[in-house]
Scaffold this motif. Structure first.
Motif, mmCIF file in Angstrom:
data_model
loop_
_atom_site.group_PDB
_atom_site.id
_atom_site.type_symbol
_atom_site.label_atom_id
_atom_site.label_comp_id
_atom_site.label_asym_id
_atom_site.label_seq_id
_atom_site.Cartn_x
_atom_site.Cartn_y
_atom_site.Cartn_z
ATOM 1 N N ARG A 16 0.817 -1.297 0.069
ATOM 2 C CA ARG A 16 -0.056 -0.021 -0.119
ATOM 3 C C ARG A 16 0.853 1.383 -0.070
ATOM 4 O O ARG A 16 0.525 2.143 -0.556
ATOM 5 N N GLU A 17 2.149 1.224 0.680
ATOM 6 C CA GLU A 17 2.790 2.393 0.679
ATOM 7 C C GLU A 17 3.677 2.544 -0.641
ATOM 8 O O GLU A 17 3.814 3.786 -1.149
ATOM 9 N N LEU A 18 3.883 1.451 -1.070
ATOM 10 C CA LEU A 18 4.536 1.525 -2.536
ATOM 11 C C LEU A 18 3.602 2.084 -3.555
ATOM 12 O O LEU A 18 4.000 2.928 -4.462
ATOM 13 N N ARG A 19 2.291 1.906 -3.363
ATOM 14 C CA ARG A 19 1.324 2.346 -4.437
ATOM 15 C C ARG A 19 0.864 3.910 -3.779
ATOM 16 O O ARG A 19 -0.094 4.378 -4.637
ATOM 17 N N SER A 20 1.116 4.215 -2.854
ATOM 18 C CA SER A 20 0.550 5.613 -2.183
ATOM 19 C C SER A 20 0.968 6.549 -3.105
ATOM 20 O O SER A 20 2.104 6.709 -3.967
ATOM 21 N N GLU A 21 0.538 7.972 -2.716
ATOM 22 C CA GLU A 21 0.870 9.202 -3.395
ATOM 23 C C GLU A 21 2.671 9.087 -3.201
ATOM 24 O O GLU A 21 3.103 9.862 -4.318
ATOM 25 N N ASN A 22 3.119 9.404 -2.214
ATOM 26 C CA ASN A 22 4.568 9.287 -2.089
ATOM 27 C C ASN A 22 5.401 7.856 -2.339
ATOM 28 O O ASN A 22 6.631 7.961 -1.790
ATOM 29 N N CYS A 24 6.470 4.580 -4.795
ATOM 30 C CA CYS A 24 7.418 4.119 -5.957
ATOM 31 C C CYS A 24 6.360 4.494 -7.382
ATOM 32 O O CYS A 24 5.444 3.688 -7.502
ATOM 33 N N PRO A 25 7.210 5.238 -8.535
ATOM 34 C CA PRO A 25 6.285 5.383 -9.558
ATOM 35 C C PRO A 25 6.016 4.142 -10.063
ATOM 36 O O PRO A 25 4.985 4.132 -10.877
ATOM 37 N N TRP A 26 7.078 3.090 -10.208
ATOM 38 C CA TRP A 26 6.645 1.649 -10.980
ATOM 39 C C TRP A 26 5.742 1.147 -10.308
ATOM 40 O O TRP A 26 4.772 0.641 -11.143
ATOM 41 N N ASP A 27 5.466 1.087 -9.030
ATOM 42 C CA ASP A 27 4.290 0.254 -8.052
ATOM 43 C C ASP A 27 2.985 1.089 -8.552
ATOM 44 O O ASP A 27 2.078 0.537 -8.665
ATOM 45 N N LYS A 28 3.258 2.259 -8.666
ATOM 46 C CA LYS A 28 1.789 3.058 -8.802
ATOM 47 C C LYS A 28 1.223 3.031 -10.000
ATOM 48 O O LYS A 28 -0.038 3.134 -10.066
#
Length: 129
Positions: A16-22, A24-28
């Protein structure tokens, strides 16, 4: 809470943190569709490790595959399609339903009877869909 539960929740929170606003660009930018190639790749690597009986790599590849599965669940949760809880509850209910000889006191005398029970349960599930 057991270590397994704690570790699993840490994995979910990490994704969830990797996909959050701040995050990782790749994960998001990943989607369910974009994750398919990674799913295939990690599955193939797991099978190879199992075939080689390489315990260390089996452990690593299971982790990689678990990441992909939780990531796909999280992507679908974010879009309101289903939640990780629904995935987990669905498979747990299916396992309990398909194993009445373990969870409901149904007696099975041999492997053939077990296979017949399994076939009947799957047919019943299919007819309800």
């Amino acid at each position: 809470m057991s270590d397994n539960q704690s570790n699993f929740l840490r994995l979910v929170d990490t994704i969830r943190e990797l996909r959050s606003e701040n995050g990782c660009p790749w994960d998001k930018r990943q989607t369910t569709s974009s994750m398919v190639k990674y799913l295939h790749s990690e599955f193939d690597e797991l099978v190879e490790a199992i075939d080689k009986k390489d315990t260390e790599n089996i452990c690593e590849e299971l982790g990689d595959l678990l990441f992909i599965l939780v990531m796909i669940s999280e992507i679908n949760s974010e879009s309101g399609k289903f939640t990780l809880d629904q995935v987990i509850n669905g498979i747990t209910e299916k396992l309990v339903r398909r194993h009445p000889h373990v969870f409901a006191g149904v007696e099975i005398t041999d492997e053939d009877e077990l296979k017949e029970q399994w076939r009947k349960i799957k047919a019943e599930e299919k007819s309800k869909k």
